[in-house]
Design an enzyme around this catalytic site. Sequence first.
Site, PDB file in Angstrom:
ATOM      1  N   CYS A  15     -38.412  21.235  18.238  1.00 23.51           N
ATOM      2  CA  CYS A  15     -39.268  22.170  17.504  1.00 23.51           C
ATOM      3  C   CYS A  15     -39.068  23.550  18.136  1.00 23.51           C
ATOM      4  O   CYS A  15     -38.436  23.671  19.194  1.00 23.51           O
ATOM      5  CB  CYS A  15     -40.737  21.740  17.625  1.00 23.51           C
ATOM      6  SG  CYS A  15     -41.304  21.739  19.342  1.00 23.51           S
ATOM      7  N   HIS A  81     -46.502  23.112  27.031  1.00 29.58           N
ATOM      8  CA  HIS A  81     -47.895  22.653  27.056  1.00 29.58           C
ATOM      9  C   HIS A  81     -48.835  23.688  27.661  1.00 29.58           C
ATOM     10  O   HIS A  81     -50.041  23.613  27.488  1.00 29.58           O
ATOM     11  CB  HIS A  81     -48.046  21.406  27.934  1.00 29.58           C
ATOM     12  CG  HIS A  81     -47.328  20.209  27.416  1.00 29.58           C
ATOM     13  ND1 HIS A  81     -47.062  20.014  26.090  1.00 29.58           N
ATOM     14  CD2 HIS A  81     -46.848  19.116  28.060  1.00 29.58           C
ATOM     15  CE1 HIS A  81     -46.433  18.852  25.952  1.00 29.58           C
ATOM     16  NE2 HIS A  81     -46.290  18.295  27.121  1.00 29.58           N
ATOM     17  N   CYS A 103     -45.922  27.457  24.577  1.00 30.04           N
ATOM     18  CA  CYS A 103     -45.687  27.617  23.135  1.00 30.04           C
ATOM     19  C   CYS A 103     -46.761  28.564  22.561  1.00 30.04           C
ATOM     20  O   CYS A 103     -47.953  28.407  22.869  1.00 30.04           O
ATOM     21  CB  CYS A 103     -45.770  26.259  22.450  1.00 30.04           C
ATOM     22  SG  CYS A 103     -45.610  26.415  20.656  1.00 30.04           S
ATOM     23  N   GLU A 133     -51.184  19.539  27.655  1.00 32.42           N
ATOM     24  CA  GLU A 133     -51.718  20.609  26.791  1.00 32.42           C
ATOM     25  C   GLU A 133     -53.248  20.608  26.805  1.00 32.42           C
ATOM     26  O   GLU A 133     -53.883  21.655  26.959  1.00 32.42           O
ATOM     27  CB  GLU A 133     -51.214  20.398  25.352  1.00 32.42           C
ATOM     28  CG  GLU A 133     -51.763  21.430  24.383  1.00 32.42           C
ATOM     29  CD  GLU A 133     -51.488  21.087  22.932  1.00 32.42           C
ATOM     30  OE1 GLU A 133     -50.422  20.523  22.628  1.00 32.42           O
ATOM     31  OE2 GLU A 133     -52.366  21.371  22.094  1.00 32.42           O
ATOM     32  N   CYS A 203     -50.115  21.582  14.797  1.00 30.94           N
ATOM     33  CA  CYS A 203     -48.781  22.151  14.548  1.00 30.94           C
ATOM     34  C   CYS A 203     -48.052  21.267  13.539  1.00 30.94           C
ATOM     35  O   CYS A 203     -48.083  20.034  13.658  1.00 30.94           O
ATOM     36  CB  CYS A 203     -48.003  22.197  15.858  1.00 30.94           C
ATOM     37  SG  CYS A 203     -46.283  22.607  15.613  1.00 30.94           S
ATOM     38  N   SER A 231     -41.245   9.720  24.911  1.00 34.16           N
ATOM     39  CA  SER A 231     -41.791  10.783  24.061  1.00 34.16           C
ATOM     40  C   SER A 231     -42.672  10.168  22.975  1.00 34.16           C
ATOM     41  O   SER A 231     -42.212   9.337  22.184  1.00 34.16           O
ATOM     42  CB  SER A 231     -40.626  11.562  23.431  1.00 34.16           C
ATOM     43  OG  SER A 231     -41.008  12.113  22.199  1.00 34.16           O
ATOM     44  N   ASN A 233     -43.948  11.481  20.274  1.00 36.52           N
ATOM     45  CA  ASN A 233     -43.614  11.761  18.873  1.00 36.52           C
ATOM     46  C   ASN A 233     -42.339  11.039  18.451  1.00 36.52           C
ATOM     47  O   ASN A 233     -42.154  10.720  17.289  1.00 36.52           O
ATOM     48  CB  ASN A 233     -43.615  13.278  18.587  1.00 36.52           C
ATOM     49  CG  ASN A 233     -42.388  13.976  19.053  1.00 36.52           C
ATOM     50  OD1 ASN A 233     -41.381  13.995  18.365  1.00 36.52           O
ATOM     51  ND2 ASN A 233     -42.443  14.559  20.242  1.00 36.52           N
ATOM     52  N   SER A 274     -38.402  16.568  21.162  1.00 36.69           N
ATOM     53  CA  SER A 274     -37.841  16.847  22.488  1.00 36.69           C
ATOM     54  C   SER A 274     -36.405  16.311  22.622  1.00 36.69           C
ATOM     55  O   SER A 274     -35.899  16.194  23.743  1.00 36.69           O
ATOM     56  CB  SER A 274     -38.748  16.254  23.570  1.00 36.69           C
ATOM     57  OG  SER A 274     -39.067  14.929  23.265  1.00 36.69           O
TER      58      SER A 274
HETATM   59  S1  SF4 Z   1     -47.156  23.254  19.308  1.00 39.97           S
HETATM   60 FE1  SF4 Z   1     -45.927  21.679  20.329  1.00 39.97          FE
HETATM   61  S2  SF4 Z   1     -44.868  20.638  18.622  1.00 39.97           S
HETATM   62 FE2  SF4 Z   1     -45.596  22.615  17.827  1.00 39.97          FE
HETATM   63  S3  SF4 Z   1     -43.908  24.070  18.103  1.00 39.97           S
HETATM   64 FE3  SF4 Z   1     -45.240  24.227  19.917  1.00 39.97          FE
HETATM   65  S4  SF4 Z   1     -44.313  22.807  21.405  1.00 39.97           S
HETATM   66 FE4  SF4 Z   1     -43.504  22.258  19.386  1.00 39.97          FE
END
Ligand code: SF4
Length: 292
Positions: A15, A81, A103, A133, A203, A231, A233, A274
């Site tokens: 991502c 995170h 992020c 996170e 997200c 992972s 996800n 990931s």
């Molecule tokens: S919030 Fe998490 S899943 Fe969404 S873009 Fe950011 S790192 Fe990636």
Amino acid sequence: MSIMRVIKARVLGFCAGVRRTVDLALDTAHEQTGRKRLFTMGPLIHNGRTLRELADLGFSVLDEEKLPETLVDSATVIRAHGVGPQTRRELLRRGTKIIDATCPKVRKSQLKAQELSKKGFAVFIAGEKNHGEVRGIRMFAPNSLVVENGEAAFEMAKTLFSINKTAKTAMIGQTTISTTEYKTICAAVRQFFPDLAVYDTICGATLARQEALAGLCTEVDALVIAGDPTSSNTRRLFAVAVERGKPAWIVSDASALPPELASFGIVGISAGTSTPDALIGEIELAISLLQC
Ligand code: SF4
């Protein structure tokens, strides 16, 4: 004997947040930053191969709970995170240069939690309490309540209600929580606090990969999910394939393709947020070379 067809999911792999994190870490290693030691705050992403590559570039992993006394002459990458303000302060106090790869979507949740907390809201955070996170967001709203499911949310809201019936309440979700779970948790809190302010912090990246995979399931005989079983996800993508009755495997290395794959005519590939591009490419090539 015929050649196997391979179809890739429309959306798969890194991502935007993970790609930015990995790029920043690689830039840090290549620029050398003039620092002797390189660290990541926790494992950078859930992928063993990428972590080994980072170790080869000289990165060591820091544990938030056991920071070394001094980090002088080092650079530390904060992963997607994010971290709480105390951890950031502790890193700076020990003398490291911070490369912040939080992020932007996670940063938004952190700032919202901080704002709500300062305004006197009781902040609920829907997500996994031990996830990096969530631990980070929590530090921005010191009295926040982490709720992992509907039952826990009901019990915590009930307790809060017994203490303060007029509490102002707000809900923030872990960016990767499922929409269904988030709605269930919000509904449980609303039984006590109908005015609960809910923030849309989910997200779309993980959902987009799940939806693309669900579509792909209608076109293929079997699925390979490229990525690391650690992972969550990636495991969720595997579950999507299995729920649709497709034989599926999580494959973390092109040399580990299951032999049974050769019995299928059309194989689909997906990958978690990931999974690096190089691994997806190697697995795609290895499957296309199988003969069915
Ligand atoms: S919030 Fe998490 S899943 Fe969404 S873009 Fe950011 S790192 Fe990636």
